[in-house]
Design a protein around this motif. Sequence first.
Motif, mmCIF file in Angstrom:
data_model
loop_
_atom_site.group_PDB
_atom_site.id
_atom_site.type_symbol
_atom_site.label_atom_id
_atom_site.label_comp_id
_atom_site.label_asym_id
_atom_site.label_seq_id
_atom_site.Cartn_x
_atom_site.Cartn_y
_atom_site.Cartn_z
ATOM 1 N N UNK A 31 0.801 -1.220 0.000
ATOM 2 C CA UNK A 31 0.000 0.000 0.000
ATOM 3 C C UNK A 31 0.838 1.277 0.000
ATOM 4 N N UNK A 32 2.100 1.143 -0.409
ATOM 5 C CA UNK A 32 2.937 2.352 -0.416
ATOM 6 C C UNK A 32 2.391 3.377 -1.427
ATOM 7 N N UNK A 33 2.109 2.924 -2.635
ATOM 8 C CA UNK A 33 1.628 3.850 -3.661
ATOM 9 C C UNK A 33 0.219 3.530 -4.143
ATOM 10 N N UNK A 34 -0.337 2.388 -3.680
ATOM 11 C CA UNK A 34 -1.694 2.026 -4.117
ATOM 12 C C UNK A 34 -2.611 1.997 -2.902
ATOM 13 N N UNK A 35 -3.874 2.388 -3.092
ATOM 14 C CA UNK A 35 -4.805 2.374 -1.962
ATOM 15 C C UNK A 35 -5.073 0.952 -1.484
ATOM 16 N N UNK A 36 -5.209 0.767 -0.170
ATOM 17 C CA UNK A 36 -5.513 -0.580 0.345
ATOM 18 C C UNK A 36 -6.877 -1.054 -0.161
ATOM 19 N N UNK A 37 -7.775 -0.100 -0.412
ATOM 20 C CA UNK A 37 -9.124 -0.485 -0.871
ATOM 21 C C UNK A 37 -9.104 -1.066 -2.276
ATOM 22 N N UNK B 59 -11.775 -8.855 -7.766
ATOM 23 C CA UNK B 59 -12.413 -7.558 -7.506
ATOM 24 C C UNK B 59 -11.683 -6.835 -6.383
ATOM 25 N N UNK B 60 -11.530 -5.515 -6.501
ATOM 26 C CA UNK B 60 -10.924 -4.791 -5.383
ATOM 27 C C UNK B 60 -11.872 -4.725 -4.179
ATOM 28 N N UNK B 61 -11.275 -4.611 -3.003
ATOM 29 C CA UNK B 61 -12.066 -4.611 -1.760
ATOM 30 C C UNK B 61 -13.196 -3.592 -1.800
ATOM 31 N N UNK C 287 -27.970 6.851 7.699
ATOM 32 C CA UNK C 287 -27.073 6.458 6.606
ATOM 33 C C UNK C 287 -26.220 5.276 7.054
ATOM 34 N N UNK C 288 -25.595 4.645 6.059
ATOM 35 C CA UNK C 288 -24.737 3.496 6.358
ATOM 36 C C UNK C 288 -23.274 3.927 6.316
ATOM 37 N N UNK C 289 -22.436 3.222 7.055
ATOM 38 C CA UNK C 289 -20.980 3.385 6.943
ATOM 39 C C UNK C 289 -20.409 1.994 6.696
ATOM 40 N N UNK C 290 -19.579 1.885 5.670
ATOM 41 C CA UNK C 290 -18.940 0.596 5.378
ATOM 42 C C UNK C 290 -17.431 0.787 5.315
ATOM 43 N N UNK C 291 -16.714 -0.015 6.087
ATOM 44 C CA UNK C 291 -15.242 0.013 6.055
ATOM 45 C C UNK C 291 -14.805 -1.099 5.114
ATOM 46 N N UNK C 292 -14.214 -0.691 3.992
ATOM 47 C CA UNK C 292 -13.970 -1.654 2.912
ATOM 48 C C UNK C 292 -12.948 -2.723 3.278
ATOM 49 N N UNK C 293 -12.094 -2.456 4.261
ATOM 50 C CA UNK C 293 -11.110 -3.513 4.562
ATOM 51 C C UNK C 293 -11.727 -4.657 5.365
ATOM 52 N N UNK C 294 -12.946 -4.474 5.851
ATOM 53 C CA UNK C 294 -13.701 -5.621 6.362
ATOM 54 C C UNK C 294 -14.524 -6.166 5.205
#
Length: 293
Positions: free
Chosen positions: A24-30, A37-39, A129-136
């Motif tokens: 994740x140095x230069x790319x988003x973790x998501x 498929x990306x997270x 509203x909803x909140x979603x954390x993409x790393x989960x």
Amino acid sequence: MTTNTIRKAVFPIAGLGTRFLPATKASPKEMLTVVDKPLIQYAVEEAYAAGIRQMIFVTGRTKRSIEDHFDTAYELESELEAAGKTELLKVVHSIKPDDMQVVYVRQHRTLGLGHAVLCAKELVGHEAFAVLLADDLMVGEPTIMSQMVEQFQEWRASILAVQDVPREHTRRYGIVSGRQISDRLVEVSDIVEKPAPENAPSTLAVAGRYILTPGVFAEIEAQQQGVGGEIQLTDAIASLMRREKVFAYRYQGVRYDCGSKLGFLQATVDLGKRHPEFGTDFQEWLLNSASAQ
Ligand code: G1P
């Protein structure tokens, strides 16, 4: 005011992803990809399946590839069209269905999850509203967010997705306790961010899915820095509980902590095994490679 349904979802995606360096140095973790498929796409699809149509990305520096992923890819699409590759074209189009709106707001400084959610205040307005954390990465049928929306429709209150965790893991999560209402539902009376095992009020941990009433914004605004020097969503929810009921919902499904390398590998293997195209071959390969060692 709260509407009957949940129309908007907030995706805090400005975080640095230090747990997954060097990837994740230069790319988003998501944008880390589980199978194909990306997270972030898994999380957006989960929200869409729950009837949510407006996706609000709270973004930051180095996250441009996420915006590109949900944008039209004109060259790619016209080449696929010209080559008659209609199946692939469908795959590309399905990333952002026509009735889905994606909007962006920038979080200029990463001051914590609470602060990230607050950045979406104007876009959310006066509705739950909803909140979603993409790393989960959450897998369930119906989707975890669909289950939560159903709970919201019944209780018209904030709903937090929770799961039981080993006591030695409480430091990784927001931990709730309260009065058991039914098998899956707890009326929350206490919530603490990342307590030490000996101080944790229970072992019921918040996963990265929330439905929140708009009252939470004023509570975030009133927060001081919490654990890790950050403006914590958990602390704002603790304040909200003084005014409104908050429920914790034990979801039906599986959560993969894809912010961690181990969780990411587990998700890759499990979802690979279930893939409609090559899942069976992959399972066979896994069996053979296990017996060859
Ligand atoms: C965040 C929340 C925490 C929650 C967790 C779920 O922590 O602050 O309460 O339990 O997500 O993944 P983070 O993992 O961002 O440190």
